[in-house]
Design an enzyme around this catalytic site. Structure first.
Site, PDB file in Angstrom:
ATOM      1  N   GLY A  55      65.404 -58.822  12.062  1.00 15.82           N
ATOM      2  CA  GLY A  55      64.419 -57.789  12.372  1.00 15.82           C
ATOM      3  C   GLY A  55      63.883 -57.225  11.081  1.00 15.82           C
ATOM      4  NE  ARG A  56      60.990 -60.119   9.709  1.00 10.89           N
ATOM      5  CZ  ARG A  56      61.187 -60.692  10.900  1.00 10.89           C
ATOM      6  NH1 ARG A  56      60.375 -60.409  11.904  1.00 10.89           N
ATOM      7  NH2 ARG A  56      62.192 -61.491  11.104  1.00 10.89           N
ATOM      8  N   GLY A 119      60.852 -62.311  24.252  1.00  9.76           N
ATOM      9  CA  GLY A 119      60.627 -61.953  25.645  1.00  9.76           C
ATOM     10  C   GLY A 119      61.873 -62.038  26.494  1.00  9.76           C
ATOM     11  CG  HIS A 270      56.094 -62.362  24.063  1.00  8.49           C
ATOM     12  ND1 HIS A 270      55.593 -63.568  24.499  1.00  8.49           N
ATOM     13  CD2 HIS A 270      57.368 -62.635  23.645  1.00  8.49           C
ATOM     14  CE1 HIS A 270      56.502 -64.505  24.363  1.00  8.49           C
ATOM     15  NE2 HIS A 270      57.591 -63.973  23.842  1.00  8.49           N
ATOM     16  CG  ASP A 271      58.212 -62.711  19.300  1.00  7.40           C
ATOM     17  OD1 ASP A 271      57.837 -63.380  20.289  1.00  7.40           O
ATOM     18  OD2 ASP A 271      59.368 -62.780  18.835  1.00  7.40           O
ATOM     19  CB  THR A 272      54.440 -65.699  21.481  1.00  8.07           C
ATOM     20  OG1 THR A 272      55.761 -66.193  21.289  1.00  8.07           O
ATOM     21  CG2 THR A 272      53.450 -66.848  21.502  1.00  8.07           C
ATOM     22  CB  THR A 292      64.380 -68.093  16.415  1.00  4.04           C
ATOM     23  OG1 THR A 292      64.760 -67.342  15.259  1.00  4.04           O
ATOM     24  CG2 THR A 292      65.625 -68.567  17.129  1.00  4.04           C
ATOM     25  CD  GLN A 337      66.241 -69.461  12.495  1.00  2.00           C
ATOM     26  OE1 GLN A 337      66.739 -69.273  13.607  1.00  2.00           O
ATOM     27  NE2 GLN A 337      65.074 -68.947  12.153  1.00  2.00           N
ATOM     28  N   GLY A 446      57.012 -67.747  10.491  1.00  2.00           N
ATOM     29  CA  GLY A 446      57.822 -68.097   9.334  1.00  2.00           C
ATOM     30  C   GLY A 446      57.773 -69.562   8.971  1.00  2.00           C
TER      31      GLY A 446
END
Length: 523
Positions: A55-56, A119, A270-272, A292, A337, A446
């Site tokens: 997280g950031r 999500g 939602h990050d996407t 990820t 990862q 990323g």
């Protein structure tokens, strides 16, 4: 009794409309916003960007004439933890880390913040604002095989209604598993998805946003509102889900410590969707949001929930500007990862993504596409579970007939090449279903920093790849806030102003060019 006693109850508050609420696609300029823009030339906002592995909190500073600069003020590791037999998120720790980041953002002058996360996962909150049990993670085994059973029964028409295929990770399936194991949801309980839960704990506002709600398989794909019929089939009362708030609406003032008073905005949660909001997609563009998870898709004006789309498990998720993101959920850098962590633990020294990329690069023939030691199906269910990733890859290599040594170059080269092959298959499926050929790939997230992976994708797909922004989710998050603050009249205008400076590479297929990518810097 509250599962997380350290998280206090917060009083309910009604929705408020921020003075410069973002109105979406409209390109016209509000006179008050125009006056605001004349008076102010610098804007500061904070993106809370939570991924499954880290997280950031990133502060975005936009200065007219100078563009958008990103300042990471706090970063922390994230991951599922064991609570007995359950894989869950350590919500108390996540919230504490978010508060640390927001305090740092407030010191930098950020006046608004917004959150985006993965999500499907949720927590139950009672009427007094207390968390009822763990926030179970999507990799927990409780849902194994349940999506198929639901699809054959009560949810047989769910794809037509929601545009989301039957997946064990879906919120609908997780709720079905919880109700099966624990009985009906308690009266007065409310289901809050992870970004909505954290927003509630920070501000007291209960609500959600369409992009995160669309991951649940419980939202109508066309109306972008909850599907009351499907909720009822699960035994979930419509009052148990929060109202869907507009993009850019105000979620209240942050109540914690040094960040107290900062206004919280609902960006694409939602990050996407947030990542895709960071780029201008042209006709023929395919996006690959690589973290990820990898999300491979196209942006459309309307959902496409046809039998052909269902046959290849394409999901219709809500995006910014009222768009629908037709995409496939693919395993992403999770495999790399996990492998990196295991190798570091076994060897007792730290690997860098730069060093890994250089080893893979050095193993290839000069100027030629990569010939991996072996290829494997990145969607093999065994790879989705944590633990012994090295052993799993060794087994897959032997099954593929590879008998040589498996060092850094061979292992990671196989992972990257297999991901590229998976992307190529999905892009072909998208073209077949939509009848629109792909012309270009926008690699964001990323993974876009990984020059080896970007070049492999270009080679495998036979298409040019534009890489960046690497912090796409945070950038999309910030652009919504900057529209709310009055810096821009629309997301389209915001992307035109800041987007090109955040791109960091163009990769052409090696079959057509010997152009080589820049140094890889991160995964």
């Amino acid at each position: 009794m509250s599962f997380l006693a350290e998280i206090p109850s917060l009083s309910e508050r009604g929705p408020r409309c921020y003075r410069h609420a973002f109105t979406g696609r409209s390109a016209h300029t509000n006179p008050r916003r125009a006056q605001k823009r004349l008076e102010k030339s610098e804007y500061r906002a904070a993106a809370i960007d939570l991924g499954a592995s880290s997280g950031r909190v990133i502060v975005g500073v936009y200065k007219e004439g100078e563009g958008l600069s990103l300042h990471e003020v706090h970063r922390f590791e994230n991951g599922l933890i064991r609570r007995g037999e359950t894989l869950a998120w350590d919500l108390g720790r996540i919230l504490a880390q978010v508060e640390v980041g927001l305090a740092a953002a407030a010191k930098m002058g950020a006046t608004t913040c917004a959150i985006d996360t993965w999500g499907v996962d949720y927590g139950l909150v009672d009427g007094g604002g207390r968390l009822m049990g763990p926030v179970v993670g999507y990799r927990d085994a409780r849902t194994e095989g349940l999506a198929a059973a639901l699809f054959e029964g009560a949810f047989k028409d769910a794809y037509e209604r929601t545009g989301v295929p039957p997946l064990d990770i879906n919120t609908s399936v997780q709720l079905a598993a919880q109700i099966r194991d624990e009985g009906s949801l308690p009266a007065g309980a409310q289901v809050l998805l992870v970004p909505d839960l954290i927003t509630f704990l920070l501000t007291g506002d209960r609500g959600t946003e369409a992009s995160i709600a669309s991951t649940t398989q419980l939202m109508d794909a066309s109306s972008k509102q909850w599907d009351k019929e499907l909720l009822g089939r699960l035994g979930v009362d419509e009052n148990m889900v929060p109202a869907v708030r507009p993009l850019g609406s105000d979620a209240g003032a942050v109540k914690c410590g040094d960040a107290g008073g900062m206004r919280m905005v609902r960006a694409c949660e939602h990050d996407t969707a947030s990542a895709v909001a960071s780029v201008d997609l042209e006709p023929g563009d395919v996006f690959v949001s690589c973290g990820t998870w990898s999300l491979v898709g196209v942006a459309r004006d309307t959902p496409l929930a046809t039998p052909g789309a269902l046959a290849v498990s394409l999901s219709n998720e809500s995006g910014a500007d009222g768009l629908t993101l037709l995409l496939a959920n693919c395993t992403g850098l999770w495999i790399a990862q996990q492998l990196k962590r295991e190798l570091e633990r076994r060897q007792g020294w730290e690997l860098s993504w730069e060093g890994i990329a250089e080893e893979v690069r050095a193993s290839r023939s000069s100027g030629a596409p990569c010939a991996p030691a072996f290829l494997f199906d990145t969607e093999d269910p065994v790879l989705a579970q944590p633990g012994d990733m090295l052993g799993k890859l060794e087994r897959l290599a032997r099954e593929a007939g590879y008998e040589g040594d498996l060092g850094i170059a061979e292992l990671f080269g196989a992972v990257y090449a297999s991901l590229a092959a998976r992307y190529a298959r999905v892009i072909a499926q998208l073209a077949n279903v939509t009848k629109e050929p792909a012309r270009r790939i926008r690699m964001i997230g990323g993974g876009s920093r990984n020059a080896v992976l970007c070049q492999l994708v270009a080679d495998e797909c036979g298409l040019p790849v534009i890489a960046g922004p690497a912090e796409a989710s945070a950038v999309g998050n910030l652009l919504v806030q900057l529209c709310v603050q009055g810096a821009f009249a629309s997301l389209e205008e915001a992307r035109r102003a800041v987007g090109p400076a955040l791109e960091h590479g163009i990769y052409l297929p090696r079959a057509a060019s010997d152009v080589k990518g820049k140094e890889a810097t991160s995964c």
